[in-house]
Design a protein around this motif. Structure first.
Motif, short mmCIF file in Angstrom:
data_model
loop_
_atom_site.label_atom_id
_atom_site.label_comp_id
_atom_site.label_asym_id
_atom_site.label_seq_id
_atom_site.Cartn_x
_atom_site.Cartn_y
_atom_site.Cartn_z
N ALA A 10 0.99 -1.36 -0.03
CA ALA A 10 0.31 0.05 -0.16
C ALA A 10 1.20 1.30 0.20
O ALA A 10 0.51 2.58 -0.46
N ARG A 11 2.16 1.02 0.66
CA ARG A 11 3.37 2.05 0.86
C ARG A 11 3.28 2.66 -0.71
O ARG A 11 3.93 4.40 -1.18
N ALA A 15 -0.33 5.00 -1.08
CA ALA A 15 -1.52 5.04 -0.20
C ALA A 15 -1.36 5.74 0.77
O ALA A 15 -0.09 5.88 1.85
N SER A 16 -2.48 7.42 1.15
CA SER A 16 -2.17 7.68 3.21
C SER A 16 -3.23 6.82 4.30
O SER A 16 -2.41 6.56 4.76
N ASP A 17 -4.00 6.02 3.30
CA ASP A 17 -4.91 5.46 4.38
C ASP A 17 -5.35 3.78 3.55
O ASP A 17 -5.36 3.73 2.44
N ILE A 18 -5.65 2.83 4.98
CA ILE A 18 -6.24 1.23 4.48
C ILE A 18 -7.24 1.63 5.11
O ILE A 18 -7.63 1.57 6.32
N VAL A 28 -7.91 1.84 -0.79
CA VAL A 28 -6.50 2.75 0.28
C VAL A 28 -7.14 4.16 -0.35
O VAL A 28 -8.11 4.41 -1.81
N ARG A 29 -6.84 4.93 0.14
CA ARG A 29 -7.11 6.06 -0.16
C ARG A 29 -5.38 6.66 -0.83
O ARG A 29 -4.81 6.80 0.03
N VAL A 30 -5.59 6.48 -2.33
CA VAL A 30 -4.58 7.91 -3.29
C VAL A 30 -5.06 8.91 -3.30
O VAL A 30 -5.52 9.07 -4.02
N ARG A 35 -10.24 4.34 -3.55
CA ARG A 35 -9.24 3.09 -4.77
C ARG A 35 -10.33 1.96 -4.10
O ARG A 35 -9.17 0.99 -2.86
N TYR A 37 -8.98 -2.13 -3.19
CA TYR A 37 -6.75 -2.50 -2.99
C TYR A 37 -7.01 -3.72 -3.62
O TYR A 37 -6.33 -4.35 -4.86
#
Length: 351
Positions: A10-11, A15-18, A28-30, A35, A37
């Motif tokens: 995710a990193r 991404a900032s959040d899962i 995930v938030r990109v 989006r 995942y």
């Protein structure tokens, strides 16, 4: 895939959040957008969430409490986690934190913010919606102090997000739930612990706000955050949080000690490559302090707009600059503005 591999993947997506939810897709938030995942079974999601909880946290969860904490991977990468139940099922939001504390320059923050870190007393507030980067800006300010001043810094956080390696400063980081039960109790203790600088993760209630102002008034530099979108709204929120009978006194206190308010938002870039910060900066000048004392908060934005030479900036000024330099689109500038009509005039006039 192990949980650590899952986080690192995710990193790699920036991404900032899962968001993990039993019974729903993992997302995930990109760049501010969610989006899908990967497909994980309910059993895997449930097991993954429980695997990062201690026995005590698991017990709290069964008692109907939400859990806030941070955890660290073997490589030092840190995450902030909130675990909760929804529709009777487990869910978790994992915020992926930067391993290194960025500098204000790397964050592309206005240079005037360095001046606020050099203050010896007073109140500096960083505000904005959830996910606007408030904690990162505060961490950059504290890290600048850490590198430049031999002083005592106490942080009160829920949970601790960035770990500081002590350089010139002596830094004590206190976490709610682990080291201290509440912000106001930690703040009350901090005043007896010989601090020079105090960071309050969130000024949630009147008692915390009152103690923060007392600390600033008695010769400490106090950093804090609120979930407000502008400097004017921040002043109103602080005063409205106080009992009616004490609001005049609070207004006077605030006028005496406010050093700055930094209101920030993260805006999608026009090239699709991440987000950029739009930053409103209010400095506690004599003119600003007089407006606070006389309860003329509605005139604050005009005063800020005319104070650009001192480093002040309104949100619309910041958005207009980002548009002019091609970093955000015309439509995005209008969308994030708090005054669409004024924003249109600025953009059309080329200011």
């Amino acid at each position: 895939m192990t949980f650590e591999e899952f986080i690192m993947q995710a990193r790699e997506m920036n991404a900032s959040d899962i968001h993990l939810t039993v019974g729903a897709p993992t997302v995930v938030r990109v760049n501010g957008e969610l989006r899908k995942y990967t497909e994980l079974s309910d059993q895997v999601v449930n097991r993954t969430i429980l695997s990062i909880l201690s026995a005590e946290q698991e017990k709290m969860l069964t008692e109907g409490k939400d859990i806030d904490f941070s955890f660290e991977l073997k490589n030092g990468a840190r995450q902030r986690v909130n675990v909760f139940r929804q529709s009777g099922k487990l869910a978790a939001c994992i915020r992926l934190l930067n391993a290194e504390i960025p500098t204000l320059e790397e964050l592309k923050m206005p240079p005037v913010l360095l001046d606020f870190a050099k203050k010896r007393r007073g109140l500096v507030l960083v505000t904005g919606p959830t996910g606007a980067g408030k904690s990162t800006t505060l961490a950059a300010l504290v890290e600048y102090i850490n590198k430049t001043r031999a002083c005592h810094v106490i942080t009160i956080e829920d949970p601790i997000e960035y770990r500081y390696k002590q350089e010139k400063a002596t830094i004590h980081q206190r976490e709610l739930g682990r080291d201290v039960p509440s912000f106001h109790e930690a703040l009350r203790s901090a005043l007896r612990e010989d601090p020079d600088v105090i960071l309050i993760g969130e000024m949630r209630d009147y008692e915390t706000i009152s103690l923060a102002m007392t600390a600033a008034e008695t010769g400490h530099l106090v950093f804090g955050t609120l979930h407000t979108s502008s400097a004017a709204q921040t002043i109103d929120r602080i005063i409205d949080a106080c009992p009616i009978h004490s609001q005049d006194q609070v207004r006077s206190q605030l006028a005496n000690m406010i050093q700055a308010i930094i209101a920030q938002s993260l805006i999608p870039r026009s090239d699709g490559k991440g987000r950029v910060a739009a930053v409103e900066v209010m400095i506690g000048t004599d003119a600003i302090k007089n407006l606070i004392r006389s309860s003329k908060i509605n005139m604050m934005e005009t005063t800020m707009a005319s104070g650009s030479q001192m480093g002040m900036c309104t949100l619309n000024d910041s958005l207009a600059k980002l548009y002019k330099t091609g970093q955000i689109s015309y439509e995005t500038a209008l969308e994030y503005s708090t005054d669409r009509n004024e924003m249109e005039k600025k953009l059309l006039s080329g200011i």
